[in-house]
Design a protein around this motif. Structure first.
Motif, short mmCIF file in Angstrom:
data_model
loop_
_atom_site.label_atom_id
_atom_site.label_comp_id
_atom_site.label_asym_id
_atom_site.label_seq_id
_atom_site.Cartn_x
_atom_site.Cartn_y
_atom_site.Cartn_z
N LEU A 171 0.73 -1.12 0.15
CA LEU A 171 -0.03 0.22 0.02
C LEU A 171 1.08 1.21 0.04
CD1 LEU A 171 -2.56 -0.94 2.72
CD2 LEU A 171 -2.72 -1.30 0.06
N VAL A 172 0.57 2.27 -0.91
CA VAL A 172 1.17 3.66 -1.05
C VAL A 172 0.19 4.69 -1.07
CG1 VAL A 172 3.46 2.26 -1.91
CG2 VAL A 172 1.55 3.04 -3.33
N PRO A 173 0.58 5.89 -0.74
CA PRO A 173 -0.28 7.22 -1.28
C PRO A 173 -0.41 7.13 -2.65
CG PRO A 173 1.40 7.75 0.31
CD PRO A 173 1.78 6.47 -0.07
N PRO A 174 -1.23 7.97 -3.19
CA PRO A 174 -1.56 8.05 -4.59
C PRO A 174 -0.56 8.64 -5.58
CG PRO A 174 -3.36 8.90 -3.44
CD PRO A 174 -2.37 8.50 -2.43
N ASP A 175 0.46 9.26 -5.12
CA ASP A 175 1.58 9.85 -5.68
C ASP A 175 3.04 9.23 -5.50
OD1 ASP A 175 1.72 10.69 -3.09
OD2 ASP A 175 1.96 12.87 -3.46
N HIS A 176 2.83 8.07 -5.25
CA HIS A 176 4.11 7.30 -4.59
C HIS A 176 4.96 6.92 -5.78
CE1 HIS A 176 7.00 4.57 -2.66
NE2 HIS A 176 6.68 5.33 -1.61
N ASP A 228 -5.60 -1.72 9.80
CA ASP A 228 -5.86 -0.29 10.20
C ASP A 228 -5.00 0.63 10.61
OD1 ASP A 228 -8.54 -1.37 9.12
OD2 ASP A 228 -9.34 -1.42 11.26
N VAL A 229 -4.19 0.39 11.53
CA VAL A 229 -2.89 1.10 12.06
C VAL A 229 -2.03 1.42 11.13
CG1 VAL A 229 -1.01 1.45 13.65
CG2 VAL A 229 -3.70 0.47 14.45
N ILE A 230 -1.56 -0.07 10.37
CA ILE A 230 -0.65 0.39 9.13
C ILE A 230 -1.29 1.17 8.09
CG2 ILE A 230 0.43 -1.07 7.49
CD1 ILE A 230 0.40 -3.57 9.33
N LYS A 231 -2.39 1.30 7.83
CA LYS A 231 -3.07 2.03 6.49
C LYS A 231 -2.82 3.65 7.07
CE LYS A 231 -6.64 -0.60 6.25
NZ LYS A 231 -8.03 -1.04 5.40
N THR A 232 -3.41 3.78 8.39
CA THR A 232 -3.29 5.29 8.88
C THR A 232 -1.77 5.64 8.57
OG1 THR A 232 -5.10 4.76 10.45
CG2 THR A 232 -3.58 6.67 10.92
N TYR A 233 -0.99 5.04 9.03
CA TYR A 233 0.43 5.62 8.89
C TYR A 233 1.03 5.68 7.33
CZ TYR A 233 0.31 6.22 13.91
OH TYR A 233 0.07 6.61 15.44
N VAL A 234 0.64 4.94 6.57
CA VAL A 234 0.84 4.92 5.38
C VAL A 234 0.31 6.27 4.69
CG1 VAL A 234 0.86 3.91 3.03
CG2 VAL A 234 1.09 2.35 4.83
N GLU A 235 -0.95 6.45 4.92
CA GLU A 235 -1.38 7.70 4.58
C GLU A 235 -0.73 8.91 4.97
OE1 GLU A 235 -5.85 8.05 5.09
OE2 GLU A 235 -6.27 6.06 4.75
N LEU A 236 -0.20 8.94 6.22
CA LEU A 236 0.40 9.80 6.82
C LEU A 236 1.91 9.89 6.13
CD1 LEU A 236 -0.26 9.73 10.75
CD2 LEU A 236 -1.08 11.49 9.10
N GLY A 237 2.38 9.25 5.16
CA GLY A 237 3.63 9.36 4.78
C GLY A 237 4.58 8.73 5.35
N LEU A 238 4.55 8.04 6.26
CA LEU A 238 5.47 7.42 6.99
C LEU A 238 6.32 6.35 6.25
CD1 LEU A 238 4.16 9.15 9.17
CD2 LEU A 238 4.93 7.36 11.01
N GLY A 239 5.66 5.47 5.36
CA GLY A 239 6.50 4.55 4.47
C GLY A 239 5.53 3.83 3.87
N VAL A 240 6.00 2.75 3.41
CA VAL A 240 5.31 1.81 2.40
C VAL A 240 4.77 0.69 3.31
CG1 VAL A 240 5.37 0.31 0.50
CG2 VAL A 240 6.62 2.40 0.31
N GLY A 241 3.39 0.51 2.88
CA GLY A 241 2.74 -0.69 3.64
C GLY A 241 2.84 -1.87 3.23
N ILE A 242 2.74 -2.93 3.75
CA ILE A 242 2.69 -4.36 3.50
C ILE A 242 1.56 -5.13 4.50
CG2 ILE A 242 3.72 -6.55 2.75
CD1 ILE A 242 6.54 -4.97 2.80
N VAL A 243 0.56 -5.26 3.65
CA VAL A 243 -0.72 -5.78 4.32
C VAL A 243 -1.33 -7.18 3.89
CG1 VAL A 243 -1.26 -3.75 5.32
CG2 VAL A 243 -2.53 -4.28 3.56
#
Length: 311
Positions: A171-176, A228-243
């Motif tokens: 998971l990444v933000p739309p502009d990653h 849900d926690v992982i996705k929250t911090y991916v949205e904040l731009g802290l990193g790339v999520g793996i879920v």
């Protein structure tokens, strides 16, 4: 000999030999617990517990031999009650399910909805925990069914049945930059801080193994128990999520984008576990089949009898 004596012994071991906690768990007094234990020891002619003054500090050698028998007797007594209730109360009674967050949040809801519609007289209790906690709740008799990806198959006193296979998603933000159309590789992933599950949760071992095989050591920005926690911090731009891929939904997660990672990490297997030797009421079989249609009553009974089940 009576069941209260047996329960006093079992709870004393389970609660770390703290008789105050045992008394609270059994809704009685501490002297009452001590008396029950002493009366059983007198009847058996052996000391079950090691003592330091009035305190219990451990099990004696006879106690080590007696404990499995005590647990089996209490387990059989519970089975007897379930068997009676199955005929006397039919479609009424409790059903306790222990599951990890990912299973409770993403996999279980359709089965719970369908089951409640067909069995309105059953009181569902849902407990969440780590895979090891799920296993322990089954072993302690606190849950009838356990559902998790990790750990359950490692316990000889549990029957772990395969339910379904699943893969991970990135998971990444739309502009990653990872959305540039280039191939998704472990090397590219390792260039970014990662946000994923805690060790022992939701296929984390397969994630670690994949990077280790490639000789890569990614930076973990954050780990958490649930997606849900992982996705929250991916949205904040802290990193790339793996879920887990089931944790991503286009509508619900419209501020994120998902990349298929099934080619990077090994396929995972979610299992449903039962305590070996348990009597299952008819509606428990119905719930199991609602969650995993391949696990029919015949298949589950064969597994409980020692047969092998494959998905």
């Amino acid at each position: 000999m009576n069941f209260q004596q047996l329960r006093s012994v079992r709870e004393a071991v389970r609660l770390g030999f703290n008789l105050t906690d045992v008394a609270e768990a059994l809704h009685t007094s501490q002297p009452g617990v001590s008396r029950q234990i002493r009366e059983l020891e007198d009847e058996l002619g052996v000391d079950i517990f090691v003592r330091a003054g009035k305190r219990l500090t451990g099990l004696t050698a006879p106690g080590e031999a007696v404990l499995p028998i005590v647990e089996r007797l209490l387990h059989d007594a519970d089975n007897l009650k379930r068997a009676g209730a199955d005929y006397a109360q039919q479609d009424h009674g409790p059903l306790s399910i222990a599951a990890t967050h990912s299973q409770a949040r993403y996999a279980l809801p359709p089965a719970v909805r369908d089951f409640r519609g067909s069995h309105p007289g059953v009181q569902l209790q849902l407990h969440q925990g780590s895979p090891k906690q799920v296993a322990q709740m089954l072993l302690d008799g606190e849950a009838d069914i356990g559902i998790a990806t990790e750990a359950l198959a490692q316990y000889p006193d549990l029957v772990a049945l395969p339910c379904y296979r699943w893969t991970h998603a990135v998971l990444v933000p739309p502009d990653h930059p990872l959305l540039d159309g280039g191939a998704l590789t472990l090397k590219r992933l390792a260039e970014y801080p990662l946000i994923t599950y805690d060790a022992g949760y939701t296929g984390r071992s397969h994630i670690d193994e994949a990077f280790e095989r490639e000789g890569l050591t990614p930076t973990l920005a954050l780990t958490a128990m649930d997606a849900d926690v992982i996705k929250t911090y991916v949205e904040l731009g802290l990193g790339v999520g793996i879920v887990a891929s089931i944790a991503y939904d286009d509508e619900r997660d419209r501020h994120l984008r998902a990349l298929d990672a099934r080619h990077l990490f090994a396929v995972n297997m979610t299992r449903l576990a039962l305590k070996r030797g348990s009597y299952l009421r008819a509606y428990v079989y119905d719930f199991i089949e609602s969650f995993a249609p391949s696990l029919t009553r015949k298949v589950v009974q064969r597994a409980l009898d020692g047969g092998k089940v494959e998905l």
